[in-house]
Motif scaffolding. Structure first.
Motif, PDB file in Angstrom:
ATOM      1  N   UNK A 163      54.796  69.081  26.154  1.00 41.48           N
ATOM      2  CA  UNK A 163      55.139  69.689  27.177  1.00 41.48           C
ATOM      3  C   UNK A 163      53.955  69.874  28.303  1.00 41.48           C
ATOM      4  N   UNK A 164      52.925  70.066  27.872  1.00 37.46           N
ATOM      5  CA  UNK A 164      51.680  70.224  28.679  1.00 37.46           C
ATOM      6  C   UNK A 164      51.259  68.762  29.329  1.00 37.46           C
ATOM      7  N   UNK A 165      51.593  67.731  28.412  1.00 39.29           N
ATOM      8  CA  UNK A 165      51.481  66.313  28.968  1.00 39.29           C
ATOM      9  C   UNK A 165      52.239  66.140  30.126  1.00 39.29           C
ATOM     10  N   UNK A 166      53.631  66.493  30.089  1.00 39.10           N
ATOM     11  CA  UNK A 166      54.454  66.271  31.134  1.00 39.10           C
ATOM     12  C   UNK A 166      53.841  66.776  32.587  1.00 39.10           C
ATOM     13  N   UNK A 167      53.465  68.052  32.300  1.00 38.20           N
ATOM     14  CA  UNK A 167      52.800  68.741  33.634  1.00 38.20           C
ATOM     15  C   UNK A 167      51.744  67.994  34.150  1.00 38.20           C
ATOM     16  N   UNK A 168      50.836  67.593  33.215  1.00 38.74           N
ATOM     17  CA  UNK A 168      49.431  66.839  33.701  1.00 38.74           C
ATOM     18  C   UNK A 168      49.781  65.354  34.137  1.00 38.74           C
ATOM     19  N   UNK A 169      50.522  64.708  33.524  1.00 36.83           N
ATOM     20  CA  UNK A 169      51.087  63.498  34.066  1.00 36.83           C
ATOM     21  C   UNK A 169      51.863  63.491  35.377  1.00 36.83           C
ATOM     22  N   UNK A 170      52.504  64.581  35.543  1.00 36.32           N
ATOM     23  CA  UNK A 170      53.443  64.603  37.030  1.00 36.32           C
ATOM     24  C   UNK A 170      52.035  65.037  37.994  1.00 36.32           C
ATOM     25  N   UNK A 171      51.174  65.739  37.631  1.00 35.99           N
ATOM     26  CA  UNK A 171      50.119  65.980  38.648  1.00 35.99           C
ATOM     27  C   UNK A 171      49.510  64.735  38.970  1.00 35.99           C
ATOM     28  N   UNK A 172      49.025  63.772  37.809  1.00 33.02           N
ATOM     29  CA  UNK A 172      48.732  62.731  38.005  1.00 33.02           C
ATOM     30  C   UNK A 172      49.321  61.799  38.979  1.00 33.02           C
ATOM     31  N   UNK A 173      50.850  61.672  38.743  1.00 31.85           N
ATOM     32  CA  UNK A 173      51.999  60.644  39.445  1.00 31.85           C
ATOM     33  C   UNK A 173      52.180  61.108  40.821  1.00 31.85           C
ATOM     34  N   UNK A 174      51.959  62.308  41.053  1.00 31.89           N
ATOM     35  CA  UNK A 174      52.889  62.627  42.555  1.00 31.89           C
ATOM     36  C   UNK A 174      51.927  62.202  43.645  1.00 31.89           C
ATOM     37  N   UNK A 175      50.593  62.380  43.182  1.00 33.26           N
ATOM     38  CA  UNK A 175      49.821  61.799  44.667  1.00 33.26           C
ATOM     39  C   UNK A 175      49.743  60.115  44.785  1.00 33.26           C
ATOM     40  N   UNK A 176      49.895  59.499  43.459  1.00 36.22           N
ATOM     41  CA  UNK A 176      50.075  58.208  43.627  1.00 36.22           C
ATOM     42  C   UNK A 176      51.435  57.784  44.130  1.00 36.22           C
TER      43      UNK A 176
END
Length: 429
Positions: free
Chosen positions: A303-316
């Motif tokens: 679950x935390x991985x989903x949030x973390x990877x989202x924060x990484x992917x959104x700016x890209x």
């Protein structure tokens, strides 16, 4: 008293002497951003539906990703311009407008799907309403891109890639039949059903996406601007050896992380969900299903991985759209510029993020968004990859640094594979 500009030769020596962690940058972030919540959902579905049967796809996509991303990065470093600017300068504008429009639409839909998944994951961990989390996470990502200086922002993205290790850790807290895993890779059981081939296409479309080409090329341009003494290689060929070596190292590591994490996500879903005949549709579904099977710790990591990877992917996702639009329209573009100096560039970032937020409130089905973003990305990737490969071989663009040899061959193979994948999207199911 003004300081003298650094000698490019000295900068090259410093570059070559960097620690391996400091040599990682655009390639690492690009690779990590590829494992966004939408990608996690696709990989989870692949493992849940076909067990170990699609692990082989990660071995296929790895060299293909390395090739096309290396070529995109080289183009940015050699010319000092992003892909969109190079396309505008050397090809008919209609081609560029069509490609960028498709990219903007696909990225906005992808942002919406990622935000929906992040909101659902936050609800699983913290409770509360998903829409609130969607707004908060979207706003937080936008503020970071607009107000945090580029050098600090790039370091944040670089260290945020560590969140992907959560998906590697999951595999080591659940029992895995490693012998069966090895056999499935050495002797993959490839099916020729429509459903199996459609899933293969989805995995390929998720792994090799156009926005990654634009992002990595533009980040190389940002690196030139942010480091004293650095120049585009056409103007400073003496820097070529160290910079091309760094790009190769950075891209190999970044794509290895991307494909390795995807491999472990498929493996975790196969070991747990497939083994218990549980089918899922979203990354949040996968996290929920893991809890009774693999325990609370695996659930929390996922679950935390989903949030973390989202924060990484959104700016890209938002940034690649902005670079593409700015290069097309001849706008000033750089995350290092103040908003007042690059208003149109930051406006595209804001529109992409806010558009994604709005989509989650307008009869939005994240499954449909995931599917259509994969379809649009898969279709858009092929013509863009063809143009990138053609530009990489033109001396009037790349000078003495044209792409040749094995890298060129693998780049064209990647393009051909994606063309077949695009055709496969229309395979009857």
């Amino acid at each position: 008293m003004p300081t003298e500009p650094l000698d490019p030769e000295l900068v090259v020596e410093d570059e070559a002497g960097r620690s391996w962690t400091r040599r990682l940058g655009p390639g690492l972030v690009t690779g990590a951003a590829d494992d966004d919540p939408s990608g996690i959902a696709t990989y989870s579905q692949a493992g849940a539906q076909f067990g170990f049967g699609l692990l082989w796809t990660m071995l296929l996509t790895f060299p293909l990703m390395v090739a096309i991303q290396s070529i995109s990065a080289r183009m940015g470093r050699v010319t000092g311009r992003g892909l969109a600017t190079n396309l505008r300068r050397h090809y008919p504008s209609q081609i560029l407008y069509a490609a960028v429009m498709v990219l903007l639409i696909a990225n906005t839909i992808n942002i919406a799907a990622d935000l929906a998944a992040m909101g659902a994951a936050a609800k699983l961990v913290l409770g509360g309403p998903v829409p609130v989390y969607v707004v908060l996470l979207g706003t937080f990502s936008l503020l970071l891109q607009v107000f945090v200086p580029y050098e600090r922002y790039a370091r944040i993205l670089k260290w945020l890639t560590l969140v992907l290790l959560a998906y590697v850790a999951i595999v080591f807290v659940i029992p895995v039949d490693w012998k069966a895993v090895g056999l499935s890779i050495v002797k993959p059981h490839i099916q020729f059903s429509g459903h199996y081939l459609t899933t293969v296409v989805a995995v390929l479309g998720t792994t090799i996406s156009p926005y990654l080409f634009f992002w990595q090329a533009s980040q190389e341009v940002e690196e030139i601007r942010s480091e004293p003494g650095q120049e585009a290689l056409l103007r400073a060929p003496q820097q070529a050896e160290s910079q091309l070596s760094r790009i190769t190292f950075d891209t190999w590591i970044g794509m290895a992380m991307s494909n390795g994490v995807a491999f472990f996500i498929i493996l975790a879903a196969a070991t747990t969900l497939h083994a218990h005949h549980i089918q899922i549709t979203t990354s949040a579904d996968a996290a929920s299903a893991l809890k009774p099977i693999a325990g609370s710790f695996a659930f929390l990591l996922f679950s935390l991985g989903i949030i973390g990877t989202g924060l990484l992917a959104l700016p890209v996702l938002a940034g690649s759209a902005a670079y593409a639009a700015a290069g097309t329209m001849k706008w000033r573009n750089s995350l290092a510029l103040q908003v007042s100096l690059a208003k149109q560039f930051y406006a595209v970032i804001a529109i992409a993020i806010l558009g994604g937020v709005i989509l989650t409130f307008v009869n939005f089905d994240p499954i449909d968004a995931l599917y259509w973003s994969a379809v649009v990305n898969g279709l858009a990737a092929v013509p863009i990859m063809v143009l990138v490969m053609l530009m990489s071989a033109r001396r009037d663009i790349m000078g003495e640094f044209i792409v040749t040899g094995l890298l060129r061959w693998v780049g064209w193979i990647a393009t051909a594979v994606m063309a077949l994948a695009a055709l496969g999207m229309f395979w009857p199911t």
